[in-house]
Design a protein around this motif. Sequence first.
Motif, mmCIF file in Angstrom:
data_model
loop_
_atom_site.group_PDB
_atom_site.id
_atom_site.type_symbol
_atom_site.label_atom_id
_atom_site.label_comp_id
_atom_site.label_asym_id
_atom_site.label_seq_id
_atom_site.Cartn_x
_atom_site.Cartn_y
_atom_site.Cartn_z
ATOM 1 N N LYS A 123 -19.492 -1.818 -9.337
ATOM 2 C CA LYS A 123 -19.542 -3.582 -9.216
ATOM 3 C C LYS A 123 -18.367 -4.078 -8.386
ATOM 4 O O LYS A 123 -18.889 -5.026 -7.395
ATOM 5 N N ILE A 124 -17.582 -3.711 -8.683
ATOM 6 C CA ILE A 124 -16.234 -4.229 -7.657
ATOM 7 C C ILE A 124 -16.259 -3.955 -6.400
ATOM 8 O O ILE A 124 -16.105 -4.598 -5.458
ATOM 9 N N LEU A 125 -16.532 -2.730 -6.171
ATOM 10 C CA LEU A 125 -16.812 -2.159 -4.793
ATOM 11 C C LEU A 125 -18.040 -2.753 -4.309
ATOM 12 O O LEU A 125 -17.838 -3.170 -2.910
ATOM 13 N N ARG A 126 -19.210 -3.138 -5.021
ATOM 14 C CA ARG A 126 -20.278 -3.859 -4.339
ATOM 15 C C ARG A 126 -19.831 -5.210 -3.839
ATOM 16 O O ARG A 126 -20.236 -5.965 -3.043
ATOM 17 N N TYR A 127 -19.106 -5.864 -4.802
ATOM 18 C CA TYR A 127 -18.514 -7.328 -4.731
ATOM 19 C C TYR A 127 -17.796 -7.350 -3.221
ATOM 20 O O TYR A 127 -17.590 -8.335 -2.780
ATOM 21 N N ALA A 128 -16.675 -6.459 -3.166
ATOM 22 C CA ALA A 128 -15.941 -6.346 -2.419
ATOM 23 C C ALA A 128 -16.519 -6.334 -0.910
ATOM 24 O O ALA A 128 -16.242 -7.178 -0.032
ATOM 25 N N LEU A 129 -17.654 -5.561 -0.806
ATOM 26 C CA LEU A 129 -18.480 -5.269 0.396
ATOM 27 C C LEU A 129 -19.300 -6.567 0.581
ATOM 28 O O LEU A 129 -19.256 -7.477 1.589
ATOM 29 N N VAL A 130 -19.687 -7.282 -0.404
ATOM 30 C CA VAL A 130 -20.520 -8.646 -0.203
ATOM 31 C C VAL A 130 -19.764 -9.715 0.247
ATOM 32 O O VAL A 130 -19.933 -10.586 1.242
ATOM 33 N N LEU A 131 -18.375 -9.929 -0.329
ATOM 34 C CA LEU A 131 -17.633 -10.856 0.219
ATOM 35 C C LEU A 131 -17.153 -10.619 1.796
ATOM 36 O O LEU A 131 -17.423 -11.565 2.571
ATOM 37 N N GLN A 132 -16.891 -9.404 1.938
ATOM 38 C CA GLN A 132 -16.559 -8.974 3.522
ATOM 39 C C GLN A 132 -17.612 -9.166 4.429
ATOM 40 O O GLN A 132 -17.370 -9.930 5.539
ATOM 41 N N LEU A 142 -10.344 -7.222 -3.564
ATOM 42 C CA LEU A 142 -11.167 -6.307 -4.206
ATOM 43 C C LEU A 142 -11.189 -4.810 -3.958
ATOM 44 O O LEU A 142 -11.300 -3.935 -4.954
ATOM 45 N N LEU A 143 -11.307 -4.440 -2.826
ATOM 46 C CA LEU A 143 -11.355 -3.211 -2.273
ATOM 47 C C LEU A 143 -10.083 -2.428 -2.579
ATOM 48 O O LEU A 143 -10.381 -1.406 -3.255
ATOM 49 N N ILE A 144 -8.972 -3.311 -2.405
ATOM 50 C CA ILE A 144 -7.814 -2.525 -2.582
ATOM 51 C C ILE A 144 -7.682 -2.435 -4.078
ATOM 52 O O ILE A 144 -7.210 -1.114 -4.567
ATOM 53 N N TYR A 145 -8.120 -3.163 -5.063
ATOM 54 C CA TYR A 145 -7.901 -2.943 -6.386
ATOM 55 C C TYR A 145 -8.771 -1.698 -6.810
ATOM 56 O O TYR A 145 -8.643 -1.042 -7.677
ATOM 57 N N GLN A 146 -9.914 -1.672 -6.256
ATOM 58 C CA GLN A 146 -11.023 -0.549 -6.324
ATOM 59 C C GLN A 146 -10.251 0.692 -6.061
ATOM 60 O O GLN A 146 -10.217 1.810 -7.102
ATOM 61 N N ILE A 147 -9.818 0.663 -4.908
ATOM 62 C CA ILE A 147 -9.126 2.185 -4.662
ATOM 63 C C ILE A 147 -8.181 2.335 -5.132
ATOM 64 O O ILE A 147 -7.662 3.684 -5.623
ATOM 65 N N LEU A 148 -6.987 1.514 -5.439
ATOM 66 C CA LEU A 148 -5.757 1.964 -6.039
ATOM 67 C C LEU A 148 -5.757 1.753 -7.487
ATOM 68 O O LEU A 148 -4.944 2.597 -8.203
ATOM 69 N N LEU A 149 -6.439 1.021 -8.163
ATOM 70 C CA LEU A 149 -6.322 0.897 -9.545
ATOM 71 C C LEU A 149 -7.537 1.152 -10.472
ATOM 72 O O LEU A 149 -7.135 1.426 -11.807
ATOM 73 N N ILE A 150 -8.509 1.546 -9.990
ATOM 74 C CA ILE A 150 -9.596 2.223 -10.780
ATOM 75 C C ILE A 150 -9.778 3.691 -10.465
ATOM 76 O O ILE A 150 -10.402 4.033 -9.353
#
Length: 146
Positions: A83-92, A134-142
Amino acid sequence: MIVYFLIAGIIVLDQLTKILIQRNFALHESLGVIENVFHITFVPNYGAAFGILKDKTFFFILTSLIVIISFLFYLKYVPKEKKILRYALVLQIGGAVGNLIDRIRLGYVIDFLDFRVWPVFNVADMAIVFGVGLLIYQILLIPERG
């Protein structure tokens, strides 16, 4: 399917706010909402972030189209569980389309949110920045499982 409605919602919110600014403010007109802290200021941005690469409109249109199409393609293959990755892409995507519409329609992007300590920006810019966050959060912290 919901992601496409979210993208559309971001675009509509961005464009409505810009139309309100364009119809009610003269170029460079400013209204202090919280004096010396937050102003609504109509600023045309002929460049990218912070006005860099001024007057490279065709470059920004082409780059935006490539990014939007790439992200839309990628979004189709991102699992619903991410979901976080999907929302990151949606926002961008929503933000990129919002600013792309301005560039095609006007040759510049309408900026109006003015905190006086940062360059003036708009709703599309906020969507892009939150999406990158959100993308940075997804990549670095999850951590990836599997």
